[in-house]
Write a protein that holds these residues in place. Structure first.
Motif, PDB file in Angstrom:
ATOM      1  N   THR A 296       0.837  -1.208   0.000  1.00  0.00           N
ATOM      2  CA  THR A 296       0.000   0.000   0.000  1.00  0.00           C
ATOM      3  C   THR A 296       0.864   1.246   0.000  1.00  0.00           C
ATOM      4  O   THR A 296       0.608   2.191  -0.752  1.00  0.00           O
ATOM      5  N   ARG A 297       1.906   1.251   0.813  1.00  0.00           N
ATOM      6  CA  ARG A 297       2.775   2.432   0.873  1.00  0.00           C
ATOM      7  C   ARG A 297       3.520   2.634  -0.449  1.00  0.00           C
ATOM      8  O   ARG A 297       3.689   3.771  -0.900  1.00  0.00           O
ATOM      9  N   ARG A 298       3.944   1.545  -1.077  1.00  0.00           N
ATOM     10  CA  ARG A 298       4.570   1.688  -2.397  1.00  0.00           C
ATOM     11  C   ARG A 298       3.553   2.234  -3.398  1.00  0.00           C
ATOM     12  O   ARG A 298       3.882   3.075  -4.242  1.00  0.00           O
ATOM     13  N   GLY A 299       2.320   1.794  -3.285  1.00  0.00           N
ATOM     14  CA  GLY A 299       1.261   2.301  -4.151  1.00  0.00           C
ATOM     15  C   GLY A 299       1.008   3.785  -3.932  1.00  0.00           C
ATOM     16  O   GLY A 299       0.781   4.532  -4.892  1.00  0.00           O
TER      17      GLY A 299
ATOM     18  N   ASP B  67       0.027  15.393  -6.332  1.00  0.00           N
ATOM     19  CA  ASP B  67      -0.275  15.430  -4.904  1.00  0.00           C
ATOM     20  C   ASP B  67      -1.696  14.919  -4.686  1.00  0.00           C
ATOM     21  O   ASP B  67      -2.526  14.960  -5.604  1.00  0.00           O
ATOM     22  N   ALA B  68      -1.964  14.438  -3.477  1.00  0.00           N
ATOM     23  CA  ALA B  68      -3.306  13.927  -3.180  1.00  0.00           C
ATOM     24  C   ALA B  68      -3.607  14.114  -1.703  1.00  0.00           C
ATOM     25  O   ALA B  68      -2.705  14.106  -0.869  1.00  0.00           O
ATOM     26  N   SER B  69      -4.877  14.258  -1.389  1.00  0.00           N
ATOM     27  CA  SER B  69      -5.271  14.343   0.016  1.00  0.00           C
ATOM     28  C   SER B  69      -5.282  12.941   0.614  1.00  0.00           C
ATOM     29  O   SER B  69      -5.379  11.939  -0.111  1.00  0.00           O
ATOM     30  N   VAL B  70      -5.194  12.875   1.917  1.00  0.00           N
ATOM     31  CA  VAL B  70      -5.243  11.582   2.609  1.00  0.00           C
ATOM     32  C   VAL B  70      -6.585  10.909   2.308  1.00  0.00           C
ATOM     33  O   VAL B  70      -6.651   9.699   2.094  1.00  0.00           O
ATOM     34  N   THR B  71      -7.648  11.696   2.251  1.00  0.00           N
ATOM     35  CA  THR B  71      -8.981  11.158   1.949  1.00  0.00           C
ATOM     36  C   THR B  71      -9.015  10.533   0.557  1.00  0.00           C
ATOM     37  O   THR B  71      -9.525   9.428   0.382  1.00  0.00           O
ATOM     38  N   ASP B  72      -8.452  11.228  -0.425  1.00  0.00           N
ATOM     39  CA  ASP B  72      -8.401  10.678  -1.787  1.00  0.00           C
ATOM     40  C   ASP B  72      -7.612   9.373  -1.828  1.00  0.00           C
ATOM     41  O   ASP B  72      -8.017   8.410  -2.477  1.00  0.00           O
TER      42      ASP B  72
ATOM     43  N   HIS C 280      -9.203   1.855  -1.133  1.00  0.00           N
ATOM     44  CA  HIS C 280     -10.340   1.183  -0.490  1.00  0.00           C
ATOM     45  C   HIS C 280     -10.044   0.851   0.972  1.00  0.00           C
ATOM     46  O   HIS C 280     -10.163  -0.297   1.402  1.00  0.00           O
ATOM     47  N   MET C 281      -9.640   1.873   1.713  1.00  0.00           N
ATOM     48  CA  MET C 281      -9.364   1.659   3.129  1.00  0.00           C
ATOM     49  C   MET C 281      -9.897   2.828   3.948  1.00  0.00           C
ATOM     50  O   MET C 281     -10.312   3.843   3.388  1.00  0.00           O
ATOM     51  N   THR C 282      -9.888   2.644   5.246  1.00  0.00           N
ATOM     52  CA  THR C 282     -10.395   3.694   6.126  1.00  0.00           C
ATOM     53  C   THR C 282      -9.421   4.861   6.159  1.00  0.00           C
ATOM     54  O   THR C 282      -8.222   4.703   5.869  1.00  0.00           O
ATOM     55  N   LEU C 283      -9.933   5.993   6.532  1.00  0.00           N
ATOM     56  CA  LEU C 283      -9.105   7.186   6.673  1.00  0.00           C
ATOM     57  C   LEU C 283      -8.033   6.958   7.738  1.00  0.00           C
ATOM     58  O   LEU C 283      -6.869   7.330   7.552  1.00  0.00           O
TER      59      LEU C 283
ATOM     60  N   HIS D  46      -0.459   4.730   7.273  1.00  0.00           N
ATOM     61  CA  HIS D  46       0.494   4.498   6.183  1.00  0.00           C
ATOM     62  C   HIS D  46       1.247   5.776   5.840  1.00  0.00           C
ATOM     63  O   HIS D  46       2.472   5.759   5.661  1.00  0.00           O
ATOM     64  N   VAL D  47       0.527   6.876   5.756  1.00  0.00           N
ATOM     65  CA  VAL D  47       1.149   8.160   5.433  1.00  0.00           C
ATOM     66  C   VAL D  47       2.140   8.550   6.524  1.00  0.00           C
ATOM     67  O   VAL D  47       3.231   9.066   6.230  1.00  0.00           O
TER      68      VAL D  47
END
Length: 120
Positions: free
Chosen positions: A19-22, A31-36, A42-45, A51-52
């Motif tokens: 997931t982190r590599r993704g 750039d992307a928001s954590v929500t995006d 397909h995971m929870t915030l 991961h972030v």
């Protein structure tokens, strides 16, 4: 040396998860928001925030909060130290495999010579 090892450990731990590599691959594009990111994977915030956080601790990602939105982007850290470590170990293993190849070749030659001498 301790700082170097700690940094390697943090980087390799961060990169060890698919997931982190993704996430890093997504951020190479933009750039992307954590929500995006959470939606894309397909995971929870909460899960994505973890991961972030790991990526941030490794210096691979930086985040900025503007209002209620936390935006992620690639960090300024490059992977030269990690690449050098990998290359050093690649060279070591390459030399070991080359030596092993020579041993196997010698054994095969001796085996063929023994088989020929037994036939005579």
């Amino acid at each position: 040396m301790v700082h170097y090892q700690t940094r390697l450990d943090a980087t390799f731990a961060a990169l060890s998860d698919v997931t982190r590599r993704g996430v890093l691959e997504q951020l190479w594009g933009s750039d992307a928001s954590v929500t995006d990111l959470a939606q894309r994977f397909h995971m929870t915030l909460t899960g994505m925030k973890k991961h972030v956080s790991v990526l941030e601790q490794a210096g691979l990602v930086i985040t900025e909060k503007i209002g209620r939105v936390r935006t992620c982007k690639l960090g300024p850290r490059r992977l030269e130290e990690e690449a050098a470590w990998i290359e050093q170990h690649r060279q070591l293993w390459s030399a070991r495999f080359d030596a092993l190849d020579k041993i196997v070749e010698d054994l095969n030659r001796k085996e063929k010579a023994n088989a020929r001498s037994k036939r005579k």
